[in-house]
Design a protein around this motif. Structure first.
Motif, short mmCIF file in Angstrom:
data_model
loop_
_atom_site.label_atom_id
_atom_site.label_comp_id
_atom_site.label_asym_id
_atom_site.label_seq_id
_atom_site.Cartn_x
_atom_site.Cartn_y
_atom_site.Cartn_z
N ARG A 30 0.84 -1.20 0.00
CA ARG A 30 0.00 0.00 0.00
C ARG A 30 0.88 1.25 0.00
NH1 ARG A 30 -4.66 1.88 -1.56
NH2 ARG A 30 -5.63 -0.05 -0.84
N THR A 31 1.92 1.23 0.81
CA THR A 31 2.83 2.38 0.87
C THR A 31 3.50 2.60 -0.49
OG1 THR A 31 3.25 1.95 3.21
CG2 THR A 31 4.83 3.36 2.06
N LEU A 32 4.01 1.50 -1.07
CA LEU A 32 4.65 1.59 -2.38
C LEU A 32 3.64 1.98 -3.45
CD1 LEU A 32 7.12 1.25 -4.16
CD2 LEU A 32 6.65 -1.22 -4.28
N TYR A 33 2.44 1.41 -3.35
CA TYR A 33 1.36 1.72 -4.29
C TYR A 33 1.07 3.21 -4.31
CZ TYR A 33 -3.51 2.01 -5.97
OH TYR A 33 -4.67 2.35 -6.62
N ASP A 34 0.92 3.79 -3.10
CA ASP A 34 0.60 5.22 -3.02
C ASP A 34 1.69 6.06 -3.68
OD1 ASP A 34 -1.75 4.66 -1.72
OD2 ASP A 34 -0.94 5.00 0.29
N ARG A 35 2.96 5.66 -3.44
CA ARG A 35 4.07 6.42 -4.02
C ARG A 35 4.07 6.29 -5.55
NH1 ARG A 35 7.80 4.49 -0.97
NH2 ARG A 35 8.87 3.05 -2.38
N VAL A 36 3.84 5.07 -6.04
CA VAL A 36 3.83 4.85 -7.49
C VAL A 36 2.67 5.58 -8.15
CG1 VAL A 36 3.54 3.08 -9.29
CG2 VAL A 36 5.05 2.64 -7.35
N ILE A 37 1.50 5.57 -7.48
CA ILE A 37 0.33 6.27 -8.02
C ILE A 37 0.60 7.77 -8.13
CG2 ILE A 37 -2.02 7.02 -7.42
CD1 ILE A 37 -2.02 4.35 -8.81
N ARG A 38 1.23 8.36 -7.09
CA ARG A 38 1.53 9.79 -7.15
C ARG A 38 2.45 10.10 -8.34
NH1 ARG A 38 1.77 9.25 -1.49
NH2 ARG A 38 4.05 9.04 -1.54
N THR A 39 3.46 9.25 -8.52
CA THR A 39 4.37 9.43 -9.66
C THR A 39 3.62 9.30 -10.98
OG1 THR A 39 6.19 8.51 -8.37
CG2 THR A 39 6.51 8.63 -10.74
N ALA A 40 2.75 8.30 -11.07
CA ALA A 40 1.97 8.06 -12.29
C ALA A 40 1.05 9.23 -12.59
CB ALA A 40 1.17 6.77 -12.16
N ASP A 41 0.37 9.75 -11.54
CA ASP A 41 -0.55 10.87 -11.73
C ASP A 41 0.18 12.12 -12.23
OD1 ASP A 41 -2.73 9.37 -11.04
OD2 ASP A 41 -2.85 10.10 -8.98
N ARG A 42 1.38 12.36 -11.66
CA ARG A 42 2.16 13.53 -12.12
C ARG A 42 2.52 13.38 -13.60
NH1 ARG A 42 4.65 13.35 -6.99
NH2 ARG A 42 6.36 12.10 -7.81
N ALA A 43 2.97 12.18 -13.98
CA ALA A 43 3.32 11.94 -15.38
C ALA A 43 2.10 12.10 -16.29
CB ALA A 43 3.92 10.55 -15.54
N PHE A 44 0.95 11.60 -15.80
CA PHE A 44 -0.29 11.70 -16.59
C PHE A 44 -0.68 13.15 -16.80
CE2 PHE A 44 -4.86 11.77 -17.21
CZ PHE A 44 -5.06 10.75 -18.14
N GLN A 45 -0.57 13.97 -15.74
CA GLN A 45 -0.94 15.39 -15.84
C GLN A 45 -0.02 16.15 -16.81
OE1 GLN A 45 -0.81 16.49 -11.73
NE2 GLN A 45 -2.76 15.50 -11.25
N ARG A 46 1.21 15.67 -16.95
CA ARG A 46 2.16 16.31 -17.87
C ARG A 46 2.07 15.71 -19.28
NH1 ARG A 46 7.09 15.61 -13.59
NH2 ARG A 46 6.49 17.27 -12.14
N SER A 47 1.09 14.85 -19.47
CA SER A 47 0.89 14.17 -20.76
C SER A 47 2.05 13.24 -21.11
CB SER A 47 0.70 15.19 -21.90
OG SER A 47 -0.43 16.00 -21.63
#
Length: 203
Positions: A30-47
């Protein structure tokens, strides 16, 4: 674990240890998941969709029951599909544009060559050469117009040479005729006739 030292193989203690380990693994995931999701969301927002896709896939592996990364993966795949469709449409439009340009060039070239051929057959050499030059401007790599231009150059050179020979012979013949040197005049008129057989004056 202490209980197992007193009573090895105890089912309750063994089961609880496994449950705790599962919970600890889930907490770590869960801890790793949250960190990976934050990274993924940032990349998604930057297209940065390729990078985001890798992270969402990793998150989906960490917590398979979570719907969010799966939904994001679907969204990215839809974006990729749309990008491919737009790229294909742009490529098709560009191909159509190039085809239209090529067709127009073909039309202009054929028209110029046809005009050149028609004028050439009428012995209109200068306008014919201009038409062939126009064809070469449209398609510089074509050999036929240049061959015709070279041929016209040779013909005009021959005509000029014949005209010069004719003019010189006529001038000499007329002079000899005026002087009543008829044999010399006749020879010069024959020379002029040979230079330009279509001229009626020497005859």
């Amino acid at each position: 674990e202490t209980a197992l030292t007193h009573q090895p193989g105890d089912e309750v203690a063994t089961r609880r240890i496994q449950e705790i380990r599962d919970l600890m693994n889930e907490l770590a995931n869960r801890t790793l998941y949250d960190r990976v999701i934050r990274t993924a969301d940032r990349a998604f927002q930057r297209s940065q969709y390729s990078e985001a896709l890798v992270d969402y896939e990793q998150a989906a592996e960490l917590l398979p029951n979570e719907e969010y990364p799966k939904n994001q993966i679907e969204r990215i795949q839809e974006i990729f599909a749309e990008q491919e469709r737009l790229a294909a449409e742009a490529e098709a439009a560009e191909q159509a544009r190039l085809a239209a340009i090529q067709a127009e060039q073909d039309r202009q070239y054929a028209q110029a060559v046809s005009r050149g051929d028609s004028l050439f057959s009428l012995n209109e050499y200068e306008p014919s050469r201009t038409a062939y030059q126009s064809a070469l401007q449209v398609k510089p790599d074509e050999t036929y117009p240049q061959q015709r231009i070279d041929e016209i150059g040779q013909i005009l050179a021959q005509l000029l040479s014949a005209q010069q020979a004719y003019d010189a012979a006529i001038a000499r013949a007329d002079r000899e005729f005026e002087n009543e040197s008829f044999d010399l005049a006749k020879a010069a008129y024959i020379e002029a006739q040979q230079a330009k057989p279509d001229e009626s004056y020497p005859g």
